[in-house]
Design a protein around this motif. Structure first.
Motif, PDB file in Angstrom:
ATOM      1  N   VAL A 242     -15.991  -5.328   7.632  1.00  7.56           N
ATOM      2  CA  VAL A 242     -15.178  -4.669   6.611  1.00  7.56           C
ATOM      3  C   VAL A 242     -14.017  -5.573   6.203  1.00  7.56           C
ATOM      4  O   VAL A 242     -13.735  -5.761   5.017  1.00  7.56           O
ATOM      5  CB  VAL A 242     -14.649  -3.303   7.110  1.00  7.56           C
ATOM      6  N   TYR A 243     -13.354  -6.153   7.202  1.00  9.99           N
ATOM      7  CA  TYR A 243     -12.224  -7.034   6.902  1.00  9.99           C
ATOM      8  C   TYR A 243     -12.664  -8.231   6.065  1.00  9.99           C
ATOM      9  O   TYR A 243     -11.976  -8.630   5.113  1.00  9.99           O
ATOM     10  CB  TYR A 243     -11.565  -7.515   8.194  1.00  9.99           C
TER      11      TYR A 243
ATOM     12  N   LEU B 262     -13.104  -7.182   2.464  1.00  7.70           N
ATOM     13  CA  LEU B 262     -11.812  -6.994   1.813  1.00  7.70           C
ATOM     14  C   LEU B 262     -11.150  -8.339   1.503  1.00  7.70           C
ATOM     15  O   LEU B 262     -10.619  -8.547   0.410  1.00  7.70           O
ATOM     16  CB  LEU B 262     -10.896  -6.154   2.702  1.00  7.70           C
ATOM     17  N   ARG B 263     -11.190  -9.238   2.457  1.00  9.09           N
ATOM     18  CA  ARG B 263     -10.575 -10.559   2.266  1.00  9.09           C
ATOM     19  C   ARG B 263     -11.230 -11.304   1.101  1.00  9.09           C
ATOM     20  O   ARG B 263     -10.547 -11.933   0.287  1.00  9.09           O
ATOM     21  CB  ARG B 263     -10.695 -11.368   3.553  1.00  9.09           C
TER      22      ARG B 263
ATOM     23  N   TYR C 216      -8.848   1.047  13.238  1.00  6.29           N
ATOM     24  CA  TYR C 216      -8.307   0.527  11.993  1.00  6.29           C
ATOM     25  C   TYR C 216      -8.531   1.495  10.828  1.00  6.29           C
ATOM     26  O   TYR C 216      -9.566   2.151  10.740  1.00  6.29           O
ATOM     27  CB  TYR C 216      -8.974  -0.803  11.630  1.00  6.29           C
TER      28      TYR C 216
ATOM     29  N   ASP D 256     -15.776  -3.611  12.134  1.00 11.05           N
ATOM     30  CA  ASP D 256     -14.412  -3.908  11.679  1.00 11.05           C
ATOM     31  C   ASP D 256     -14.323  -5.319  11.107  1.00 11.05           C
ATOM     32  O   ASP D 256     -13.706  -5.538  10.062  1.00 11.05           O
ATOM     33  CB  ASP D 256     -13.421  -3.754  12.836  1.00 11.05           C
ATOM     34  N   ASP D 257     -14.929  -6.268  11.787  1.00  8.78           N
ATOM     35  CA  ASP D 257     -14.910  -7.648  11.297  1.00  8.78           C
ATOM     36  C   ASP D 257     -15.573  -7.754   9.925  1.00  8.78           C
ATOM     37  O   ASP D 257     -15.086  -8.462   9.042  1.00  8.78           O
ATOM     38  CB  ASP D 257     -15.631  -8.568  12.280  1.00  8.78           C
TER      39      ASP D 257
ATOM     40  N   ILE E 155      -4.199  -2.531   5.617  1.00 13.04           N
ATOM     41  CA  ILE E 155      -4.897  -2.330   6.890  1.00 13.04           C
ATOM     42  C   ILE E 155      -3.874  -1.892   7.929  1.00 13.04           C
ATOM     43  O   ILE E 155      -2.817  -2.512   8.087  1.00 13.04           O
ATOM     44  CB  ILE E 155      -5.607  -3.616   7.358  1.00 13.04           C
TER      45      ILE E 155
ATOM     46  N   TYR F  92      -8.279   1.396   6.494  1.00 12.51           N
ATOM     47  CA  TYR F  92      -8.280   0.475   5.368  1.00 12.51           C
ATOM     48  C   TYR F  92      -7.895   1.262   4.115  1.00 12.51           C
ATOM     49  O   TYR F  92      -8.736   1.889   3.465  1.00 12.51           O
ATOM     50  CB  TYR F  92      -9.663  -0.161   5.216  1.00 12.51           C
TER      51      TYR F  92
ATOM     52  N   GLY G 264      -6.829  -6.171   1.498  1.00  7.87           N
ATOM     53  CA  GLY G 264      -6.496  -6.173   2.912  1.00  7.87           C
ATOM     54  C   GLY G 264      -5.021  -5.964   3.195  1.00  7.87           C
ATOM     55  O   GLY G 264      -4.581  -6.081   4.334  1.00  7.87           O
TER      56      GLY G 264
END
Length: 203
Positions: free
Chosen positions: A133-134, A137-138, A154, A130-131, A146, A156, A143
């Protein structure tokens, strides 16, 4: 559980497809692309077994939605014309047992290793994945879509990914669910979202 080296290696194209599967495919096209028939099939899903017959479980589950008059299956092996027969089902807009591919859930234990821009998504530690993927995206200025589901996972929306978890012995590993644009909204909603109840009962 399959070792990493024993898994098929697939790439995900957000909102388009995963590995050899493209959203919008008919049931027959999915079977042709995977090279084997489903172990179990119902009105809105088909479960495909692992290539190793000694493995107990599924490689993936394909979820279908009713086709509309605007749906045209991709021109791939297994293509059927509207009103024709596709893998034993009539392919017709609105026909419950016909339909087109709307989502793919990849089994954490026996599914292919699916990567999105180099990031492995199958059978991984949930929090670290998850970290990662985030962070991707960031870095891309994304993002905004989400969501946190009722089951604590989560989704996305911008890449059509729901990152569920699945038990493998005494540990939990990632079970990625990839969705077509038509199913992105409320993808992680366990009560009113588009995914059939079957997926929420998969642990």
């Amino acid at each position: 559980m399959l070792a990493e080296s024993a898994r098929d290696q697939w790439e995900a194209t957000p909102l388009v497809g995963v590995g050899p599967l493209q959203f919008g495919m008919t049931r027959g096209q999915v079977t042709a692309a995977l090279g084997r028939g489903p172990a179990m099939s119902s009105g809105d899903s088909a479960a495909y077994p692992p290539s190793d017959p000694r493995a107990w479980g599924n490689m993936l589950v394909a979820y279908f939605r009713a086709a509309t008059a605007d749906d045209v299956p991709p021109d791939l092996p297994g293509r059927s014309l509207t009103g024709g027969i596709d893998d034993g089902y009539e392919y017709q807009p609105g026909h419950r047992l016909g339909g087109v591919l709307a989502a793919v859930a990849v089994d954490a234990r026996f599914g292919p290793q699916v990567r999105w821009e180099g990031l492995a998504l199958t059978g991984r530690v949930p929090s670290a994945t998850d970290d990662a993927v985030y962070a991707k995206l960031r870095d891309r200025g994304m993002g905004e879509q989400i969501r946190f589901s009722q089951e604590g996972t989560y989704s996305y929306g911008e890449i059509g990914l729901l990152l569920r978890v699945q038990r493998a012995g005494d540990i939990l590993l990632t079970r990625p669910v990839f969705a077509a644009p038509a199913w992105v909204e409320r993808l992680g909603d366990t009560s009113e979202g588009p995914l059939p109840d079957q997926e929420w009962h998969s642990h």
